[in-house]
Design an enzyme around this catalytic site. Structure first.
Site, PDB file in Angstrom:
ATOM      1  N   SER A  28       0.828  -1.211   0.000  1.00  0.00           N
ATOM      2  CA  SER A  28       0.000   0.000   0.000  1.00  0.00           C
ATOM      3  C   SER A  28       0.857   1.253   0.000  1.00  0.00           C
ATOM      4  O   SER A  28       0.397   2.318  -0.383  1.00  0.00           O
ATOM      5  CB  SER A  28      -0.918  -0.004   1.226  1.00  0.00           C
ATOM      6  OG  SER A  28      -0.169   0.051   2.417  1.00  0.00           O
ATOM      7  N   CYS A  29       2.111   1.122   0.428  1.00  0.00           N
ATOM      8  CA  CYS A  29       3.007   2.285   0.440  1.00  0.00           C
ATOM      9  C   CYS A  29       3.335   2.762  -0.975  1.00  0.00           C
ATOM     10  O   CYS A  29       3.874   3.850  -1.155  1.00  0.00           O
ATOM     11  CB  CYS A  29       4.309   1.939   1.158  1.00  0.00           C
ATOM     12  SG  CYS A  29       4.099   1.211   2.779  1.00  0.00           S
ATOM     13  N   THR A  30       3.055   1.941  -1.984  1.00  0.00           N
ATOM     14  CA  THR A  30       3.319   2.345  -3.361  1.00  0.00           C
ATOM     15  C   THR A  30       2.044   2.767  -4.082  1.00  0.00           C
ATOM     16  O   THR A  30       2.059   3.039  -5.262  1.00  0.00           O
ATOM     17  CB  THR A  30       3.959   1.192  -4.152  1.00  0.00           C
ATOM     18  OG1 THR A  30       3.009   0.121  -4.254  1.00  0.00           O
ATOM     19  CG2 THR A  30       5.203   0.686  -3.470  1.00  0.00           C
TER      20      THR A  30
END
Length: 460
Positions: A319-321
């Site tokens: 989700s960080c991307t």
């Protein structure tokens, strides 16, 4: 620069390039016309259809060329649902299908239909029993990918197809990731695929519909492609797609053995070289060229940028991307760690030394990202302060909530608890995954004024 993202799009195969250039000279005319140039174009189109049908395992008149793999999926689902509308409006899909399938399912639901998702195990595989429990009297269609696009796990297509056959429900198989490696097991009713996944040009998809399957084309139709794909065929791209599919299939057996050995090396060495890593997906029943792993205490976007600076192109389901800050639906359905996720998918011809250099670079890159984020040092002693602690990680994104948890878990005695307050969707997945990796107990999620409260009990 090593390109390790073939699962997104494979490099154009040399045979595809040659066929494309030749067809630009020979296949520019309308294949529906009867004059010389039209007849020449028609011969090329028919030959491409026969080649693709042989690879798919269907009759040429069952196969339609579409403008993309996504178009094939959407058209296949909508056409099959419309053709069986008298049976009902229930659609069954696995929880880890490609977004094209899930988007079509959402559109069906918005139009009044019903959708059920079949759960997967921690390796990302469905079970035939799961589909058997999901199918109903009003089920019009079931969908199942042949192999997962994020973790490589192969699905039990033959077993699920048998369950669907017994229930009288057609099965649509999304074969985008696997078709270049071999035919899909028998039993499917509809099949979709995309040429750029096997080294063909982008903008060509395949949709095969078995004879006897009720199918009603949705939207405007014309006389081309049996009325299932309106508009002028991109003949040069179709010829290149079929030629490259035949070429990669001829090399698939030998290349699969070679790439599987390289992937096995990555699967074995990454956990040895990088602490706190979870390798996900089935270790045996999987695509030969794909491996996915997740690293604790790592920002996925930063990790991908640093690997790109080190000249490695990889993908991620973290989700960080993502601009939505929502973890991959595949990793979420599997219940595995999502932060610091890396997907390596090797294209044909990948050199051994490129994999070796990746394994040399990765530990340093991960260590630098962790240090930058203030990740805890392993085995760092901490005095026992209280029986319970609360960590306020509101407004902080992955992997910060897990990093903050790891920093303080040693400050409570065994049996004590740490409650993490977080409004990051990824925490719902990553905190339980951290507990499993660190042998701590995940007590559960509780409501909070903002976000959620995740309670962890220290065991060791």
């Amino acid at each position: 620069m090593p390109y390790f993202d073939a699962a997104s799009s494979a490099p154009l195969h040399p045979v595809a390039r040659q066929a494309l250039l030749a067809a630009l000279d020979e296949g520019w005319a309308d294949p529906a016309r009867l004059y010389r140039e039209g007849r020449r174009a028609r011969l090329l189109l028919d030959a491409a259809r026969e080649t693709a049908a042989e690879a798919v395992g269907c009759r040429p008149d069952e196969l339609t060329f579409t403008p993309s793999g996504t178009w094939a999926v959407h058209s296949g689902i909508s056409g099959a649902l419309a053709g069986r509308r008298r049976v009902g409006r229930h659609l069954a899909v696995s929880a880890v299908e490609h977004s094209s399938v899930l988007h079509a399912a959402a559109a069906h639901e918005a139009q009044g239909g019903s959708v059920s998702e079949v759960a997967v195990d921690r390796s990302g595989a469905v079970s035939a029993a799961g589909y058997a429990d999901t199918l109903r009297e009003d089920t019009a269609l079931a969908c199942l990918q042949s192999a997962n696009h994020e973790v490589g796990t192969e699905q039990p297509v033959a077993e699920v197809a048998e369950v669907c056959r017994a229930a009288g429900v057609p099965l649509l198989v999304d074969a985008a990731q696997s078709l270049g490696w071999g035919p899909v097991p028998e039993g499917w009713s509809l099949l979709a695929a995309s040429a750029h996944k096997w080294g063909g040009p982008a903008g060509v998809g395949l949709l095969a519909v078995r004879k006897g399957v009720r199918f009603a084309v949705q939207g405007p139709a014309d006389e081309r492609e049996s009325g299932r794909a309106a508009g002028f065929e991109n003949l040069p791209a179709i010829v290149a797609a079929a030629a490259s599919l035949r070429a990669v299939r001829a090399q698939a057996a030998a290349e699969a053995v070679r790439l599987r050995a390289l992937v096995d090396r990555i699967r074995a060495r990454v956990p040895e070289l990088v602490p706190d890593v979870e390798v996900v997906g089935d270790p045996v029943r999987r695509l030969p060229h794909l491996v996915t792993f997740s690293c604790l205490y790592v920002d996925g976007e930063t990790l991908l940028h640093e690997l790109d600076r080190a000249e490695f192109s990889v993908s991620s389901g973290s989700s960080c991307t993502s601009s939505t800050l929502i973890p991959s639906h595949v990793l979420k359905a599997m219940g595995v760690l999502s932060e610091g996720n890396v997907r390596v998918s090797l294209p044909a011809g990948t050199a051994d030394e490129d994999v070796d250099r990746f394994l040399d670079v990765l530990p340093r890159v991960v260590a630098e990202v962790r240090e930058r984020l203030g990740a805890p040092v392993p085995a760092q002693p901490s005095p026992v302060a209280a029986a319970s602690l609360v960590v306020d990680a509101l407004g902080k994104r992955c992997p910060i909530p897990v990093i903050e948890l790891a920093k303080v878990i040693g400050e409570v005695p065994p049996g004590g608890t740490v409650t993490v307050l977080s409004d990051d969707e990824a925490a719902r997945l990553d905190i339980p995954a951290w507990c499993a990796m660190r042998e701590q107990e995940y007590v559960g999620e509780e409501p909070a004024d903002r976000g959620s409260a995740y309670v962890v009990r220290r065991l060791i």
